[in-house]
Scaffold this motif. Structure first.
Motif, PDB file in Angstrom:
ATOM      1  N   VAL A 146      -9.060  -8.210   2.820  1.00 28.79           N
ATOM      2  CA  VAL A 146      -8.153  -7.105   2.480  1.00 28.79           C
ATOM      3  C   VAL A 146      -7.113  -7.588   1.481  1.00 28.79           C
ATOM      4  N   ARG A 147      -6.541  -8.744   1.734  1.00 31.62           N
ATOM      5  CA  ARG A 147      -5.550  -9.299   0.789  1.00 31.62           C
ATOM      6  C   ARG A 147      -6.183  -9.537  -0.580  1.00 31.62           C
ATOM      7  N   ASP A 148      -7.411 -10.040  -0.589  1.00 34.70           N
ATOM      8  CA  ASP A 148      -8.098 -10.258  -1.865  1.00 34.70           C
ATOM      9  C   ASP A 148      -8.279  -8.957  -2.625  1.00 34.70           C
ATOM     10  N   GLN A 149      -8.637  -7.885  -1.901  1.00 32.94           N
ATOM     11  CA  GLN A 149      -8.840  -6.598  -2.564  1.00 32.94           C
ATOM     12  C   GLN A 149      -7.530  -6.063  -3.140  1.00 32.94           C
ATOM     13  N   ILE A 150      -6.423  -6.356  -2.492  1.00 34.90           N
ATOM     14  CA  ILE A 150      -5.134  -5.824  -2.942  1.00 34.90           C
ATOM     15  C   ILE A 150      -4.526  -6.684  -4.052  1.00 34.90           C
ATOM     16  N   PHE A 151      -4.520  -8.005  -3.847  1.00 32.16           N
ATOM     17  CA  PHE A 151      -3.771  -8.894  -4.734  1.00 32.16           C
ATOM     18  C   PHE A 151      -4.627  -9.895  -5.500  1.00 32.16           C
ATOM     19  N   GLY A 152      -5.893 -10.010  -5.158  1.00 27.82           N
ATOM     20  CA  GLY A 152      -6.755 -10.948  -5.867  1.00 27.82           C
ATOM     21  C   GLY A 152      -6.691 -12.353  -5.299  1.00 27.82           C
ATOM     22  N   PRO A 153      -7.546 -13.253  -5.770  1.00 25.30           N
ATOM     23  CA  PRO A 153      -7.658 -14.592  -5.195  1.00 25.30           C
ATOM     24  C   PRO A 153      -6.471 -15.512  -5.453  1.00 25.30           C
ATOM     25  N   SER A 154      -5.617 -15.182  -6.388  1.00 23.22           N
ATOM     26  CA  SER A 154      -4.489 -16.076  -6.694  1.00 23.22           C
ATOM     27  C   SER A 154      -3.480 -16.134  -5.551  1.00 23.22           C
ATOM     28  N   TYR A 155      -3.550 -15.221  -4.598  1.00 24.09           N
ATOM     29  CA  TYR A 155      -2.621 -15.220  -3.470  1.00 24.09           C
ATOM     30  C   TYR A 155      -3.268 -15.717  -2.180  1.00 24.09           C
ATOM     31  N   ARG A 156      -4.406 -16.372  -2.295  1.00 23.38           N
ATOM     32  CA  ARG A 156      -5.005 -16.975  -1.100  1.00 23.38           C
ATOM     33  C   ARG A 156      -4.144 -18.147  -0.607  1.00 23.38           C
ATOM     34  N   PRO A 157      -4.134 -18.392   0.705  1.00 22.40           N
ATOM     35  CA  PRO A 157      -3.389 -19.539   1.232  1.00 22.40           C
ATOM     36  C   PRO A 157      -3.861 -20.856   0.626  1.00 22.40           C
ATOM     37  N   VAL A 158      -2.950 -21.796   0.546  1.00 17.51           N
ATOM     38  CA  VAL A 158      -3.241 -23.113  -0.031  1.00 17.51           C
ATOM     39  C   VAL A 158      -3.119 -24.168   1.060  1.00 17.51           C
ATOM     40  N   HIS A 159      -3.820 -25.291   0.861  1.00 18.70           N
ATOM     41  CA  HIS A 159      -3.763 -26.355   1.851  1.00 18.70           C
ATOM     42  C   HIS A 159      -2.352 -26.911   1.944  1.00 18.70           C
ATOM     43  N   SER A 160      -1.892 -27.104   3.174  1.00 11.34           N
ATOM     44  CA  SER A 160      -0.511 -27.516   3.411  1.00 11.34           C
ATOM     45  C   SER A 160      -0.295 -29.017   3.281  1.00 11.34           C
ATOM     46  N   PRO A 247       1.153 -18.450  -0.090  1.00 12.11           N
ATOM     47  CA  PRO A 247       2.176 -18.263  -1.120  1.00 12.11           C
ATOM     48  C   PRO A 247       2.928 -16.968  -0.840  1.00 12.11           C
ATOM     49  N   ALA A 248       4.087 -16.833  -1.410  1.00 12.06           N
ATOM     50  CA  ALA A 248       4.893 -15.634  -1.158  1.00 12.06           C
ATOM     51  C   ALA A 248       4.263 -14.417  -1.833  1.00 12.06           C
ATOM     52  N   LEU A 249       3.768 -13.491  -1.034  1.00 10.40           N
ATOM     53  CA  LEU A 249       3.189 -12.268  -1.585  1.00 10.40           C
ATOM     54  C   LEU A 249       4.291 -11.379  -2.152  1.00 10.40           C
ATOM     55  N   PRO A 250       3.983 -10.606  -3.186  1.00 13.20           N
ATOM     56  CA  PRO A 250       4.995  -9.701  -3.743  1.00 13.20           C
ATOM     57  C   PRO A 250       5.291  -8.515  -2.833  1.00 13.20           C
ATOM     58  N   SER A 251       4.379  -8.225  -1.916  1.00 15.39           N
ATOM     59  CA  SER A 251       4.565  -7.131  -0.963  1.00 15.39           C
ATOM     60  C   SER A 251       3.558  -7.303   0.150  1.00 15.39           C
ATOM     61  N   TYR A 252       3.847  -6.727   1.313  1.00 19.29           N
ATOM     62  CA  TYR A 252       2.868  -6.697   2.395  1.00 19.29           C
ATOM     63  C   TYR A 252       2.144  -5.361   2.459  1.00 19.29           C
ATOM     64  N   VAL A 253       2.397  -4.487   1.500  1.00 15.90           N
ATOM     65  CA  VAL A 253       1.755  -3.166   1.506  1.00 15.90           C
ATOM     66  C   VAL A 253       1.260  -2.820   0.102  1.00 15.90           C
ATOM     67  N   ARG A 254       0.261  -2.001   0.079  1.00 15.26           N
ATOM     68  CA  ARG A 254      -0.237  -1.418  -1.172  1.00 15.26           C
ATOM     69  C   ARG A 254      -0.908  -0.097  -0.811  1.00 15.26           C
ATOM     70  N   GLY A 255      -0.396   1.003  -1.358  1.00 19.59           N
ATOM     71  CA  GLY A 255      -0.931   2.311  -1.006  1.00 19.59           C
ATOM     72  C   GLY A 255      -0.725   2.573   0.476  1.00 19.59           C
ATOM     73  N   ASN A 256      -1.810   2.901   1.188  1.00 16.23           N
ATOM     74  CA  ASN A 256      -1.692   3.139   2.629  1.00 16.23           C
ATOM     75  C   ASN A 256      -2.216   1.951   3.439  1.00 16.23           C
ATOM     76  N   THR A 257      -2.186   0.768   2.829  1.00 14.77           N
ATOM     77  CA  THR A 257      -2.676  -0.444   3.492  1.00 14.77           C
ATOM     78  C   THR A 257      -1.529  -1.421   3.708  1.00 14.77           C
ATOM     79  N   ALA A 258      -1.489  -2.020   4.902  1.00 15.63           N
ATOM     80  CA  ALA A 258      -0.494  -3.033   5.235  1.00 15.63           C
ATOM     81  C   ALA A 258      -1.190  -4.304   5.687  1.00 15.63           C
ATOM     82  N   LEU A 259      -0.612  -5.442   5.342  1.00 14.61           N
ATOM     83  CA  LEU A 259      -1.088  -6.738   5.806  1.00 14.61           C
ATOM     84  C   LEU A 259      -0.191  -7.243   6.919  1.00 14.61           C
ATOM     85  N   ILE A 260      -0.808  -7.859   7.942  1.00 17.60           N
ATOM     86  CA  ILE A 260      -0.033  -8.446   9.031  1.00 17.60           C
ATOM     87  C   ILE A 260      -0.572  -9.843   9.335  1.00 17.60           C
TER      88      ILE A 260
END
Length: 343
Positions: A146-160, A247-260
């Motif tokens: 869902v996050r990929d569909q909203i924001f693309g792969p550049s916002y995938r989590p990175v190894h800590s 990484p810090a997402l620019p938002s947790y929502v897009r349209g009628n979709t929310a990320l948790i």
């Protein structure tokens, strides 16, 4: 009387955050469908610490008191150096956590839902195919599609920079400790089922094998409490994971979709907040969806949860660095001792 809103929600992912959201919405009159690609809920898993905010989220989800009944209350603990020297003790914690294993918590959450709410073995549909729902909730974890569909792969989590072993051994314990050493830490806690929960983290690149032999080699010379756990573990019960953070997402929502949850703010486990914050996400979102139209509720959800959880991602990373430091540890230990004495 305030207006109460209800509608139809699709929850994508039957983890702790998704199921908390589903329960909180269902108790408020929403129709909820939960899509989960796994064929069944997990039957094994380690303990989670449920802090007061998470217990309050269960209250909002209609499951108040259940975790306290099933779990173990943790009111004290100790920070220990790798050689056994105690750095600080904590007792009579004002707001103690409840320690509860993941399978038991998931069973509690699933049991609170109407029959057939959770569709196991059903991959999440594409967002474009969910037009029949008023709101879609992306609760599909670190690898969120869902996050990929909203924001693309550049916002995938990175190894800590860390990886962790986790597991449990037979026998109950009432003691909780976390041991710090150069580049690593080892935790021991109670859990339900008359078992002892343990976890170990190391600074390491991604992609390691994480064998039990490596675990024993890394921690086998630590103090006797750690050695006792290593002696009793069953390799079949040991889990190993690379640890990631968002990484810090620019938002947790897009349209009628929310990320948790981890779909929005994956963090290292050093604060013990990952599952808790996913539950608070779900309860907060459900409450707002009941009190406001969807678009307004999602805007308020993003405002309420994004900055706080992103601060926790950074704070957890900082705690990991302090706990596994190899330099200036004498100063760190002195500060901890002083802080505990005056707590």
């Amino acid at each position: 009387m305030a207006t109460e809103y209800a509608g139809k929600a699709a929850v994508l992912g039957a983890g702790i955050g998704g199921l908390t959201t589903a329960n909180a919405l269902a108790t408020r009159g929403w129709h909820v469908d939960v899509f989960e690609r796994a064929a069944a809920p997990p039957t094994t898993g380690t303990a989670l610490g449920l802090w007061p905010e998470a217990l309050e989220a269960l209250e909002h989800a209609g499951l108040g008191g259940q975790a306290q009944r099933l779990g173990v209350l943790q009111k004290s603990g100790a920070l220990v150096r790798w050689d056994g020297r105690v750095l600080g003790r904590f007792s009579d914690i004002r707001t103690p956590a409840i320690l509860l294993s993941r399978p038991v918590l998931l069973g509690l959450l699933i049991g609170g839902l109407p029959p057939d709410t959770v569709r196991f073995g059903s991959a999440a549909p594409e967002l474009a195919d969910l037009t029949g729902y008023d709101v879609t909730i992306g609760a599909d974890g670190i690898g969120s599609t869902v996050r990929d569909q909203i924001f693309g792969p550049s916002y995938r989590p990175v190894h800590s920079g860390y990886a962790a072993w986790r597991g449990w051994v037979p026998g109950a314990t009432t003691a909780m400790s976390e041991t710090w050493g150069p580049g690593a830490l080892f935790g021991i806690t109670p859990r339900d089922g008359d078992l002892t929960n343990w976890f170990a983290a190391v600074r390491t690149p991604a992609g390691g094998a994480g064998t039990v032999d490596e675990l024993r080699a890394r921690f086998g010379h630590w103090h006797r409490g750690v050695g006792d756990v290593l002696d009793r573990l069953d390799p079949a019960d040991v889990l190993y994971h690379d640890l990631y953070e968002s990484p810090a997402l620019p938002s947790y929502v897009r349209g009628n979709t929310a990320l948790i949850g981890d779909a929005a703010h994956a963090m290292t486990p050093n604060l013990g907040r990952g599952a808790c914050e996913a539950m608070v996400d779900g309860a907060t979102l459900a409450t707002l969806l009941t009190e406001h139209p969807v678009s307004e509720a999602l805007r308020l959800y993003d405002r309420a949860r994004r900055r706080r959880t992103q601060r926790l991602v950074r704070a957890s990373r900082m705690v990991a660095r302090v706990a596994t430091a190899s330099r200036l540890t004498a100063v760190r230990n002195a500060v901890i001792g002083t802080a505990v004495r005056f707590a």
